[in-house]
Design an enzyme around this catalytic site. Structure first.
Site, short mmCIF file in Angstrom:
data_model
loop_
_atom_site.label_atom_id
_atom_site.label_comp_id
_atom_site.label_asym_id
_atom_site.label_seq_id
_atom_site.Cartn_x
_atom_site.Cartn_y
_atom_site.Cartn_z
N GLU A 200 -8.88 8.75 6.42
CA GLU A 200 -9.07 7.32 6.17
C GLU A 200 -10.13 7.08 5.09
O GLU A 200 -10.09 6.07 4.40
CB GLU A 200 -9.49 6.61 7.46
CG GLU A 200 -8.37 6.48 8.48
CD GLU A 200 -7.24 5.61 7.97
OE1 GLU A 200 -7.51 4.47 7.58
OE2 GLU A 200 -6.09 6.09 7.94
N GLU B 199 0.85 -1.19 0.00
CA GLU B 199 0.00 0.00 0.00
C GLU B 199 0.88 1.24 0.00
O GLU B 199 1.87 1.29 0.73
CB GLU B 199 -0.89 0.07 1.24
CG GLU B 199 -1.99 -0.96 1.34
CD GLU B 199 -2.84 -0.76 2.60
OE1 GLU B 199 -2.70 0.30 3.27
OE2 GLU B 199 -3.64 -1.66 2.93
N LYS C 76 -14.89 3.56 6.38
CA LYS C 76 -13.63 3.31 7.08
C LYS C 76 -13.62 4.11 8.37
O LYS C 76 -13.93 5.30 8.38
CB LYS C 76 -12.44 3.71 6.21
CG LYS C 76 -12.18 2.76 5.05
CD LYS C 76 -10.74 2.87 4.55
CE LYS C 76 -9.78 2.23 5.54
NZ LYS C 76 -8.38 2.27 5.08
N GLU D 79 -13.69 5.39 0.60
CA GLU D 79 -14.56 4.43 1.28
C GLU D 79 -15.20 5.07 2.51
O GLU D 79 -14.51 5.34 3.50
CB GLU D 79 -13.76 3.18 1.66
CG GLU D 79 -13.16 2.46 0.46
CD GLU D 79 -12.15 1.40 0.86
OE1 GLU D 79 -12.55 0.45 1.56
OE2 GLU D 79 -10.97 1.53 0.50
#
Length: 464
Positions: free
Chosen positions: A331, A266, A325, A322
């Protein structure tokens, strides 16, 4: 002529055998699923292909996603979720069953090439699970071997917090509590099976916590003049990413495994965040990701100062913003795409599109720390019963957090759930932010620079 032909044929096959062992510099994408508004797997796979990704990593073995990947050329990484590690680590039959259920129905139509056993287990799971990582990796590898799936590499992803020290890079060392019991046997497994150390690398986080001492351009690969020379290794660095990766290389060397290959599992930069989160914006996210892709796809490969010329295979985080999260706002804002499928900014994971071909980026407005007061209030349109539970939680933490919203007190009116929750959230956050509390409450709260106080009721705040 016959001898020359045979010699030529020999070198041709030698070249093929060497080449087949090489890993390509093509960049992949992390396809997270923590959103209640994401497109279907079929649309998502088309989106992945449209942005030039050659690999995709998912955080489970979702059959709908794997079916959508069937017949594509995308190389796929799947994952055994953290909660399964303990049981699998002690039971070969369970490992066999997991492979039979999650790999065999799809392979080889789905080009599953990597299988990660857990995700940042050291960072995100209870300590008792840590010691299951390597035994579970061994059991999963045994199960793959049973079915002659030898091409699938087994690993696990690790964040930077597994290091005890990382600066200067030559001082990189794994934490003493995990180095010998967990990391060393893991490296032995990776070395023996010719797999990779899967590493999550986010220059955003060290920069954002120390922006006074770390130059932003250095973190974004934009600096042409700033250099750092490691006083021990004498290696010279021109960006923060290389420093972070090499600190792990040196840490592995200290445990006796200098040659285990690193895979960037990542990396990325947030395109938005909370008011108090410096540098989280579209300009910086696009700049970082475009630059890191250039580095990772360079031919010939550039590697890092400690490992020059080596390919760093990689996955960018993430496909989507997203919305489910947990944690701070950043985040939920690492996506290259919005949930409707449109790009947050122009991006090409193949690295072939020049920067001049992209539309101009919006100028950043939060590259300096926010100075002022921030309150934490209830988010709009949230579920009332969930909000009530969060209110009860905030009020149960002591220190008279919710005294002013009791009947007859100065913040009781207006007598509404949203008003009372807003006060409770602000009061809780102002007391506990220093110990790690966030203004999130499972998505029910949001920070604001607008003072919600009314009349005699003064909401507590956090001052930055």
């Amino acid at each position: 002529m016959l001898k020359m032909g045979l010699l030529s044929l020999f070198f041709h096959f030698l070249f093929l055998s060497i080449s087949s062992g090489e890993i390509s510099s093509q960049v992949g994408i992390n396809y997270g699923q923590l959103g209640d508004n994401l497109p279907s797997p079929e649309k998502s796979v088309k989106l992945i292909q449209s942005i030039g990704a050659k690999r995709v990593k998912i955080y489970d073995a979702n059959p709908d996603i794997l079916n959508a990947l069937r017949g594509t050329d995308l190389h796929v990484s799947i994952m055994v979720p953290n909660q399964h590690l303990t049981n699998i680590s002690t039971n070969q039959k369970l490992a066999d069953s997991w492979i039979q259920s999650n790999v065999l129905p799809f392979y080889p139509k789905v080009k599953i090439r990597y299988l990660l056993v857990g995700n940042e287990v050291i960072s995100s799971s209870p300590k008792e699970i840590w010691y299951s990582i390597v035994p579970a990796m061994r059991k999963i590898k045994n199960a793959l071997n049973t079915h002659r799936l030898n091409k699938i590499k087994v690993g696990t992803s690790m964040a930077m917090d597994v290091l005890e020290s990382s600066f200067p890079p030559s001082n990189g060392a794994f934490r003493s509590d995990i180095a010998d019991p967990i990391v060393k046997p893991m490296l032995q497994f990776l070395s023996r099976t010719k797999s990779f150390y899967f590493l999550d690398v986010y220059p955003y986080f060290p920069w954002s916590t120390d922006s006074n001492n770390i130059n932003l351009d250095y973190a974004l690969f934009e600096s042409r003049t700033i250099k750092y020379t490691d006083p021990v290794s004498n290696l010279t660095y021109s960006n923060l990413f290389d420093q972070m990766v090499d600190s792990v290389s040196f840490a592995m060397e200290k445990l006796g495994y200098p040659d285990v290959r690193i895979w960037i599992a990542e990396t990325g930069w947030p395109n938005a965040g909370d008011i108090d989160q410096i540098g989280a914006n579209i300009y910086n996210a696009a700049t970082y990701n475009r630059n890191v892709i250039k580095k990772l796809t360079a031919k010939p490969p550039v590697g890092t100062p400690a490992r020059p010329g080596r390919v760093l295979p990689s996955f960018i985080f993430a496909l989507y913003n997203e919305n489910q999260k947990p944690g701070p706002g950043t985040e939920r804002h690492f996506g290259l795409s919005y949930p409707n499928g449109s790009n947050v900014y122009g991006i090409d994971l193949s690295g072939k599109t020049p920067d001049s071909a992209y539309e101009p980026l919006p100028k950043p407005t939060n590259n300096e720390p926010y100075k002022g007061k921030i309150w934490c209030v209830a988010a709009r349109g949230v579920n009332a019963s969930e909000l009530g539970s969060a209110l009860s939680y905030a009020c149960s933490q002591g220190n008279k957090t919710c005294d002013p919203i009791q009947p007859g007190k100065e913040c009781f009116k207006p007598d509404s759930l949203v008003w009372h929750a807003g006060y409770a959230f602000s009061s809780y956050w102002s007391q506990f932010k220093k110990t790690g509390a966030t203004c999130y409450f499972n998505g029910l709260a949001t920070p604001t620079a607008k003072d919600p106080s009314f009349g005699r009721c003064k909401f507590p705040s956090v001052t930055l």
